[in-house]
Design a protein around this motif. Structure first.
Motif, PDB file in Angstrom:
ATOM      1  N   ILE A  43       4.298 -12.491   2.749  1.00  0.00           N
ATOM      2  CA  ILE A  43       4.011 -12.043   1.374  1.00  0.00           C
ATOM      3  C   ILE A  43       2.706 -11.264   1.351  1.00  0.00           C
ATOM      4  CG2 ILE A  43       3.388 -12.856  -0.933  1.00  0.00           C
ATOM      5  CD1 ILE A  43       5.384 -15.187  -0.445  1.00  0.00           C
ATOM      6  N   ARG A  44       1.692 -11.787   2.031  1.00  0.00           N
ATOM      7  CA  ARG A  44       0.386 -11.120   2.086  1.00  0.00           C
ATOM      8  C   ARG A  44       0.539  -9.735   2.702  1.00  0.00           C
ATOM      9  NH1 ARG A  44      -3.424 -10.664   6.213  1.00  0.00           N
ATOM     10  NH2 ARG A  44      -5.544 -10.346   5.497  1.00  0.00           N
ATOM     11  N   GLN A  45       1.288  -9.663   3.807  1.00  0.00           N
ATOM     12  CA  GLN A  45       1.485  -8.387   4.495  1.00  0.00           C
ATOM     13  C   GLN A  45       2.164  -7.392   3.561  1.00  0.00           C
ATOM     14  OE1 GLN A  45      -0.122  -8.365   7.278  1.00  0.00           O
ATOM     15  NE2 GLN A  45       0.396  -6.253   7.658  1.00  0.00           N
ATOM     16  N   GLY A  46       3.163  -7.863   2.801  1.00  0.00           N
ATOM     17  CA  GLY A  46       3.855  -6.992   1.853  1.00  0.00           C
ATOM     18  C   GLY A  46       2.934  -6.512   0.746  1.00  0.00           C
ATOM     19  N   LEU A  47       2.117  -7.414   0.233  1.00  0.00           N
ATOM     20  CA  LEU A  47       1.165  -7.024  -0.819  1.00  0.00           C
ATOM     21  C   LEU A  47       0.153  -6.014  -0.298  1.00  0.00           C
ATOM     22  CD1 LEU A  47       0.525 -10.481  -2.502  1.00  0.00           C
ATOM     23  CD2 LEU A  47       1.756  -8.521  -3.481  1.00  0.00           C
ATOM     24  N   LEU A  48      -0.362  -6.261   0.898  1.00  0.00           N
ATOM     25  CA  LEU A  48      -1.311  -5.302   1.487  1.00  0.00           C
ATOM     26  C   LEU A  48      -0.664  -3.936   1.663  1.00  0.00           C
ATOM     27  CD1 LEU A  48      -3.149  -7.471   4.166  1.00  0.00           C
ATOM     28  CD2 LEU A  48      -4.136  -6.451   2.111  1.00  0.00           C
ATOM     29  N   HIS A  49       0.577  -3.924   2.111  1.00  0.00           N
ATOM     30  CA  HIS A  49       1.286  -2.660   2.297  1.00  0.00           C
ATOM     31  C   HIS A  49       1.422  -1.925   0.960  1.00  0.00           C
ATOM     32  CE1 HIS A  49       4.919  -0.105   2.561  1.00  0.00           C
ATOM     33  NE2 HIS A  49       4.405   0.209   3.751  1.00  0.00           N
ATOM     34  N   ASP A  50       1.823  -2.684  -0.076  1.00  0.00           N
ATOM     35  CA  ASP A  50       1.969  -2.072  -1.400  1.00  0.00           C
ATOM     36  C   ASP A  50       0.648  -1.516  -1.906  1.00  0.00           C
ATOM     37  OD1 ASP A  50       4.623  -2.726  -1.329  1.00  0.00           O
ATOM     38  OD2 ASP A  50       4.474  -4.391  -2.757  1.00  0.00           O
TER      39      ASP A  50
ATOM     40  N   LEU B  34      -2.033  -0.562  -0.054  1.00  0.00           N
ATOM     41  CA  LEU B  34      -2.516   0.535   0.786  1.00  0.00           C
ATOM     42  C   LEU B  34      -1.690   1.806   0.631  1.00  0.00           C
ATOM     43  CD1 LEU B  34      -3.426  -1.477   4.009  1.00  0.00           C
ATOM     44  CD2 LEU B  34      -5.000  -0.484   2.343  1.00  0.00           C
ATOM     45  N   THR B  35      -0.418   1.677   0.285  1.00  0.00           N
ATOM     46  CA  THR B  35       0.419   2.859   0.109  1.00  0.00           C
ATOM     47  C   THR B  35       0.369   3.377  -1.321  1.00  0.00           C
ATOM     48  OG1 THR B  35       2.358   1.484  -0.352  1.00  0.00           O
ATOM     49  CG2 THR B  35       2.033   2.215   1.928  1.00  0.00           C
ATOM     50  N   GLY B  36      -0.339   2.669  -2.206  1.00  0.00           N
ATOM     51  CA  GLY B  36      -0.456   3.113  -3.591  1.00  0.00           C
ATOM     52  C   GLY B  36       0.717   2.694  -4.447  1.00  0.00           C
ATOM     53  N   LYS B  37       1.614   1.921  -3.930  1.00  0.00           N
ATOM     54  CA  LYS B  37       2.766   1.461  -4.689  1.00  0.00           C
ATOM     55  C   LYS B  37       2.314   0.608  -5.879  1.00  0.00           C
ATOM     56  CE  LYS B  37       7.283   0.364  -2.944  1.00  0.00           C
ATOM     57  NZ  LYS B  37       8.062  -0.338  -1.952  1.00  0.00           N
ATOM     58  N   VAL B  38       1.263  -0.153  -5.661  1.00  0.00           N
ATOM     59  CA  VAL B  38       0.687  -0.983  -6.723  1.00  0.00           C
ATOM     60  C   VAL B  38      -0.743  -0.518  -6.929  1.00  0.00           C
ATOM     61  CG1 VAL B  38      -0.007  -3.326  -7.369  1.00  0.00           C
ATOM     62  CG2 VAL B  38       2.135  -2.961  -6.144  1.00  0.00           C
ATOM     63  N   ARG B  39      -1.108  -0.298  -8.190  1.00  0.00           N
ATOM     64  CA  ARG B  39      -2.457   0.169  -8.497  1.00  0.00           C
ATOM     65  C   ARG B  39      -3.314  -1.012  -8.933  1.00  0.00           C
ATOM     66  NH1 ARG B  39      -3.561   4.898  -6.860  1.00  0.00           N
ATOM     67  NH2 ARG B  39      -4.905   5.452  -8.576  1.00  0.00           N
ATOM     68  N   ILE B  40      -4.594  -0.970  -8.545  1.00  0.00           N
ATOM     69  CA  ILE B  40      -5.554  -1.975  -8.983  1.00  0.00           C
ATOM     70  C   ILE B  40      -6.352  -1.367 -10.115  1.00  0.00           C
ATOM     71  CG2 ILE B  40      -7.549  -3.352  -8.317  1.00  0.00           C
ATOM     72  CD1 ILE B  40      -6.533  -3.276  -5.461  1.00  0.00           C
ATOM     73  N   PRO B  41      -6.472  -2.076 -11.250  1.00  0.00           N
ATOM     74  CA  PRO B  41      -7.262  -1.520 -12.365  1.00  0.00           C
ATOM     75  C   PRO B  41      -8.712  -1.278 -11.923  1.00  0.00           C
ATOM     76  CG  PRO B  41      -6.239  -3.630 -12.962  1.00  0.00           C
ATOM     77  CD  PRO B  41      -5.936  -3.368 -11.539  1.00  0.00           C
ATOM     78  N   GLU B  42      -9.331  -0.248 -12.479  1.00  0.00           N
ATOM     79  CA  GLU B  42     -10.697   0.087 -12.104  1.00  0.00           C
ATOM     80  C   GLU B  42     -11.671  -0.992 -12.503  1.00  0.00           C
ATOM     81  OE1 GLU B  42     -12.044   4.012 -13.085  1.00  0.00           O
ATOM     82  OE2 GLU B  42     -10.096   4.863 -12.611  1.00  0.00           O
ATOM     83  N   THR B  43     -11.480  -1.598 -13.651  1.00  0.00           N
ATOM     84  CA  THR B  43     -12.360  -2.685 -14.092  1.00  0.00           C
ATOM     85  C   THR B  43     -11.545  -3.973 -14.135  1.00  0.00           C
ATOM     86  OG1 THR B  43     -11.907  -2.235 -16.389  1.00  0.00           O
ATOM     87  CG2 THR B  43     -13.871  -1.209 -15.441  1.00  0.00           C
TER      88      THR B  43
END
Length: 84
Positions: free
Chosen positions: A63-70, A72-81
């Motif tokens: 699961i961690r590996q999948g989340l990291l992949h998502d 790093l590839t930009g599939k999931v965005r992290i909010p700026e704040t």
């Protein structure tokens, strides 16, 4: 312990030796079959627990590996704040 018995009974200075007489004087602990079965069952229980935890850890790592992949590839965005 058996090792301590051997150390106390062995003869010689630099290189201690053991003879048949010493071996015949050793005491060994002997467990009943019932006690041996109890120990074996407890060991098996712990091994099952360890195997289950290893499988769980493997799943979490996937699961961690999948989340990291998502991430790093930009599939999931992290909010700026992020409010903490």
């Amino acid at each position: 312990t058996t090792q301590r018995q051997l150390e106390n009974m062995s003869v010689g200075g630099t290189m201690p030796s053991i003879n048949k007489g010493i071996i015949l004087c050793l005491y060994f602990v002997s467990l009943s079959i019932k006690e041996q079965r109890i120990i074996v069952n407890r060991i098996k229980d712990v091994e099952r627990l360890i195997n289950g935890e290893e499988m769980y850890l493997s799943k979490i790592r996937c699961i961690r590996q999948g989340l990291l992949h998502d991430l790093l590839t930009g599939k999931v965005r992290i909010p700026e704040t992020v409010n903490i």
